[in-house]
Structure formats: structure tokens, C-alpha cells
Design a protein around this motif. Structure first.
Motif, PDB file in Angstrom:
ATOM      1  N   PHE A  56       0.885  -1.287  -0.177  1.00  0.00           N
ATOM      2  CA  PHE A  56      -0.217  -0.192  -0.029  1.00  0.00           C
ATOM      3  C   PHE A  56       0.851   1.146   0.026  1.00  0.00           C
ATOM      4  N   GLY A  58       2.198   4.781  -1.834  1.00  0.00           N
ATOM      5  CA  GLY A  58       1.564   5.894  -2.330  1.00  0.00           C
ATOM      6  C   GLY A  58       2.411   6.018  -3.555  1.00  0.00           C
ATOM      7  N   GLY A  66       1.746   3.327  -7.128  1.00  0.00           N
ATOM      8  CA  GLY A  66       1.887   2.781  -5.772  1.00  0.00           C
ATOM      9  C   GLY A  66       2.090   1.167  -5.867  1.00  0.00           C
ATOM     10  N   TYR A 245     -10.019  -3.300  -0.319  1.00  0.00           N
ATOM     11  CA  TYR A 245      -9.358  -2.046   0.233  1.00  0.00           C
ATOM     12  C   TYR A 245      -9.770  -0.906  -0.271  1.00  0.00           C
ATOM     13  N   TYR A 249      -7.974   2.367   0.663  1.00  0.00           N
ATOM     14  CA  TYR A 249      -6.602   2.528  -0.368  1.00  0.00           C
ATOM     15  C   TYR A 249      -7.169   2.176  -1.725  1.00  0.00           C
TER      16      TYR A 249
END
Length: 281
Positions: A56, A58, A66, A245, A249
Motif C-alpha cells: 500500500f 503511495g 503505488g 481495500y 486504499y
């Protein structure tokens, strides 16, 4: 030098007069180049390489889009996923177009009972929504890339069959076709020598238009777990991996969705541009 510049200017003006063809061709060309140059332009060495210490992540220079839950670089998986999309388009369009065109030409040129019987079968297939029919076939055959391609190809056949049949029915009355029949030309010769070359334009335009629906349907089946199986970097499967997610995310689902959108848009614009170009002629 002036002649070459003038020729370049003419090409630019021609492209400006056909924005759908230009933009669609550019998007499709970008998809082709991305798939061909994947090993050279991908940020990571492999779309399957995991980095469990950095999930995860960025957007950064190292990971432009990412990383996902397993630390895999999303940009790399997107780039290699373009190959799956092109494989799906190429295999499905080749199988559906060849089968549907053959059936449609046979029905249109032969006419009579053969025409009615073949078109009745196509009407039966048309009665099922494409995605529902693909879901049914894949559910019966089992999940996997090959079964998914067969399912998508099957529900695409009636589109080409009807198009080829309409073209053949119109061309069957042309003077040169009637002359060939009068001279003793058989059905295969009339179909492939006299009818198909003149019906190829609309069929090719339909191939470009159908490519977008192939990508969308394949991504939908893979999202449901009936198409390409993980850990393969297929765009629909990637969206499925990231759906758990989304609330926290978004990147693992966002970028594959954008890639699907651009690919479908590119093929749709290209098909509409080819169709409009033919109508202007």
C-alpha cells in the motif's frame, strides 16, 4: 523540402478532420506500444514480484502508481496487463469475426432455407444478453482464460453473421455477382472472390467497435473470478484484488479501471472513425 512539409501539413489537416479516428488510433497505438515495450518501460522487473515489507505504498518515483496489498508495483502490473487485453481482443475478434462472417456470407449468398435456418440460430443467440451468455458458458466449462475467450467469442458471432449476411444479400444482386453465377461460379468462389472483398470494410469497422466490448466483458469475468486467475496481471483481476481495500486504499482498483476505460474508449473511437470514413466515401 517544401514538398515534404506540404505533404505533412496535408496529413495533419486530414487527421484534424477525423478526430475520432485520430484519438482512437492514438490510444490503440499507445496500448500496442505499451504491451510491446513492457520489459523496457515497466518500473519493476516482474509484475509478480512481491515486497511484503512495503504494501500500500503511495505514488512515488519508484512506484508511479503505488503498490498493492502484496507490495507489487501497480504500474508494472498495468503495463503487462495490456498484453492480456490485446490477447483477449485478438483471439476473440479473430474467432468471432471469421465464424460469423462465414455463416453470414453463406446465408446471404445461398438465400432460401439456408438463410432462414442460419439467421434463426443467430436470433436465438441474440435473445441472450452477451454477458449473461458468457457467464453461463464459463460457469459450465469452468473458469480460465481459454474458456473465457470461447464464451466471449460465441456471443459475438451473431453480430458479424448478421452484418455479413446483410452485406452479402445486397451484393448478391450486383451485376458482377450475377455474371459470375451465370458463368458457373460455385458458392465458395462467389462468397470469397466477389462478395467478401466488397463487404470487408464494414466488417473491419465492426471488429474495432467490438474490441472495446471484448475488453470490458473479459475484465468483468475476471473481476468475478471466472476469467484470468490471480496472480496474473489482468486488469479485471487487479480490480478484484483491490476491491477489499477500496475504502482505505483506492489505487489498486482505480488505475486498472482507468486503463480499461481508456482501452475501451480507444477502440470505440477507432471503430466509429473507420465507420464514418467509409460513409463519407
Amino acid at each position: 523540402m517544401r514538398a515534404s512539409l506540404a505533404g505533412l501539413g496535408d496529413r495533419v489537416r486530414w487527421l484534424a478532420r477525423h478526430p475520432s479516428l485520430t484519438l482512437g488510433g492514438a490510444l490503440v497505438a499507445a496500448l500496442l506500444l505499451t504491451s510491446l515495450l513492457a520489459p523496457l518501460i515497466a518500473p519493476a522487473t516482474s509484475p509478480l514480484a512481491q515486497d511484503l515489507y512495503h504494501p500500500f505504498q503511495g505514488v512515488s518515483w519508484r512506484h508511479p502508481f503505488g503498490t498493492d496489498a502484496l507490495g507489487r508495483d501497480i504500474a508494472t502490473r498495468l503495463i503487462y496487463g495490456a498484453r492480456y487485453s490485446l490477447l483477449e481482443v485478438g483471439a476473440c475478434i479473430a474467432l468471432a469475426a471469421s465464424t460469423g462472417t462465414l455463416l453470414g456470407l453463406t446465408a446471404g449468398v445461398a438465400g432460401g432455407l439456408a438463410d432462414q435456418a442460419l439467421m434463426w440460430v443467430m436470433d436465438v443467440l441474440f435473445a441472450f444478453p452477451g454477458v449473461v451468455l458468457a457467464l453461463l458458458i464459463v460457469s459450465l466449462l469452468g473458469p480460465g482464460l481459454v474458456n473465457m475467450l470461447l464464451a466471449i467469442s460465441l456471443f459475438s458471432v451473431p453480430v458479424y453473421a448478421r452484418l455479413a449476411r446483410n452485406q452479402a444479400s445486397a451484393l448478391r444482386k450486383a451485376a458482377y455477382v450475377e455474371a459470375a453465377v451465370a458463368m458457373g461460379a460455385g458458392l465458395p468462389r462467389v462468397m470469397f472472390r466477389h462478395v467478401l472483398p466488397n463487404a470487408a470494410g464494414p466488417i473491419l469497422a465492426q471488429c474495432a467497435v467490438s474490441a472495446g466490448s471484448v475488453i470490458l466483458t473479459a475484465a468483468s469475468l475476471s473481476f468475478l473470478g471466472l476469467g484470468v486467475q490471480p496472480p496474473a496481471p489482468e486488469w479485471g483481476a487487479m480490480m478484484s484484488d483491490g476491491r477489499n481495500y477500496v475504502g482505505a486504499y483506492l489505487l489498486p482498483s482505480l488505475f486498472p479501471g482507468l486503463a480499461i476505460t481508456l482501452a475501451v474508449l480507444g477502440f470505440s473511437l477507432l471503430g466509429e472513425g473507420l465507420r464514418g470514413l467509409r460513409e463519407r466515401r
